[in-house]
Motif scaffolding. Structure first.
Motif, short mmCIF file in Angstrom:
data_model
loop_
_atom_site.label_atom_id
_atom_site.label_comp_id
_atom_site.label_asym_id
_atom_site.label_seq_id
_atom_site.Cartn_x
_atom_site.Cartn_y
_atom_site.Cartn_z
N ASN A 254 0.88 -1.18 0.00
CA ASN A 254 0.00 0.00 0.00
C ASN A 254 0.91 1.23 0.00
OD1 ASN A 254 -2.14 1.84 0.36
ND2 ASN A 254 -1.98 1.68 2.59
N TRP A 257 0.03 7.37 -2.06
CA TRP A 257 -0.89 7.44 -3.19
C TRP A 257 -0.64 8.61 -4.13
CZ3 TRP A 257 -6.01 6.32 -0.04
CH2 TRP A 257 -6.01 4.96 0.33
N LEU A 299 -4.16 0.92 -4.00
CA LEU A 299 -3.87 2.27 -4.49
C LEU A 299 -5.15 3.04 -4.74
CD1 LEU A 299 -1.27 3.87 -5.37
CD2 LEU A 299 -1.83 3.19 -7.70
N SER A 300 -5.17 4.28 -4.31
CA SER A 300 -6.27 5.19 -4.62
C SER A 300 -6.05 5.81 -6.01
CB SER A 300 -6.35 6.29 -3.57
OG SER A 300 -7.04 7.42 -4.04
N THR A 354 -10.69 3.62 -4.26
CA THR A 354 -9.51 2.88 -3.82
C THR A 354 -9.62 1.46 -4.35
OG1 THR A 354 -9.33 4.22 -1.82
CG2 THR A 354 -8.17 2.13 -1.82
#
Length: 361
Positions: A254, A257, A299-300, A354
């Motif tokens: 993660n 972003w 990921l956004s 997301t």
């Protein structure tokens, strides 16, 4: 060191800033007689105010100065929004407080911040001066660390340390909690932070989870959280730049972003200059996956709505790393800022999605 003149004497003490702010060059001594308008204009001009009055009055003055800071225009671009944020931080960082030995604040009605300061600054060797704004953030983080953040997917709490991104946006945790596991023997959690995703994977039945992080604060935080959750025997955390040695059937990441420059160490969990961590993860993923393994990229798409990265750029990064998309799980953000119409980035936040990208070699 920071230097100033007080009562006709030149004084100098160590400057304290875990955020890396430089010590102000111009410093005036101020107390409860200081008006908010005067304080704000001096701060805008680059003159810092060393507070000698009541601590709670200093907090009120800081709030009054914050109200005078010009917000970004409602239609501001992302870069103008960041400029406004940076200017606000510099202005509010000009209100300073003194520390005596042992992290004691020698001001009326000052709170006991010794334990909170020691967790971040370490043992105090003597007097110092620092930003009131930074101290208030440190106190808030200390309270978060004491009470923790409830994570429904864990049926438990995560306790973020200062400087480690708190899992208050639970939607990305929920994605990892519901994605189909490719196996339960081993998983890598790259950039583990608080250890929340490593804990979720272990609770889902993965027999061994290895989390990595380059920040020693995050490594200590993740180890602490895994121990609190009783998962030390199934999950470990090592200090490493991205991947641990070897290959795994599941590698999770993660990354930050937004491909933009962080303005402080605390921003590094959100901003990734040029998308370096994202690209390094994708480019190295194939070498750390087992032949039938799967990489999960959480990921956004906020960067896409802000014009910082396109979907085509992301797809090209997958292709360039020799990866193919097996599936994608999507969710909408649930945080309050997504519905805040006064936020200059509200349109982008309202459209944000997301995703958990399931990647194969």
């Amino acid at each position: 060191m920071i230097s100033w003149t007080e009562q006709g004497e030149e004084r100098s003490v160590p400057w304290r800033s875990v955020l890396g702010a430089p010590p102000p060059v111009r410093v005036l001594v101020a107390d409860d007689r200081m008006k908010a308008d005067t304080a704000y204009h001096l701060a805008c001009e680059g003159t810092a105010l060393l507070w000698r009055g009541d601590f709670q009055n200093a907090r009120q003055l800081l709030r009054a100065m914050a109200r005078r800071c010009r917000p970004a225009a409602p239609d501001a671009t992302f870069h103008r929004f960041r400029q406004a944020q940076g200017q606000r931080a510099r202005t509010l960082g000009m209100l300073l407080i003194p520390y005596d030995e042992g992290h004691v604040i020698p001001l009326g009605r000052a709170p006991d911040v010794r334990e909170a300061c020691e967790q971040v600054y370490g043992r105090a060797a003597g007097p110092a001066v620092g930003q009131l704004r930074e101290l208030l953030g440190l106190i808030g983080a200390y309270e978060w660390r004491k009470k923790g953040v409830e994570v429904p997917a864990l049926k438990g709490r995560i306790f973020p340390h200062y400087g480690v991104f708190s899992p208050i946006r639970g939607e990305y945790v929920d994605l990892v909690a519901r994605a189909p596991l490719p196996g339960t023997r081993l998983a890598f959690d790259v950039g583990t932070g608080t250890g929340v995703l490593a804990a979720v994977l272990a609770r889902r039945g993965v027999e061994r989870v290895v989390g990595t992080d380059l920040d020693p604060r995050a490594v200590a935080c993740a180890r602490d959280n895994l121990a609190r959750l009783g998962l030390t025997g199934r999950a470990e955390v090592v200090e490493a730049d991205l991947f641990p040695p070897g290959r795994s059937p599941l590698v999770v990441c993660n990354p930050p972003w937004l491909p933009a420059k962080p303005s402080s160490p605390l921003d590094q969990a959100v901003y990734d200059p040029g998308g370096r961590m994202l690209r390094a993860f994708l480019d190295g993923l194939g070498d750390h996956l087992e032949p039938t393994g799967e990489g999960w990229l959480v990921l956004s798409d906020l960067a896409e709505h802000l014009g910082l990265r396109s979907r085509a750029d992301l797809m090209a990064a997958f292709d360039g790393a020799g990866l193919r998309v097996a599936d994608r799980l999507d969710t909408r953000p649930r945080h309050r800022r997504a519905a805040d119409r006064t936020d200059p980035l509200s349109a982008a936040r309202a459209a944000e999605v997301t995703s958990l990208w399931r990647l194969h070699r």
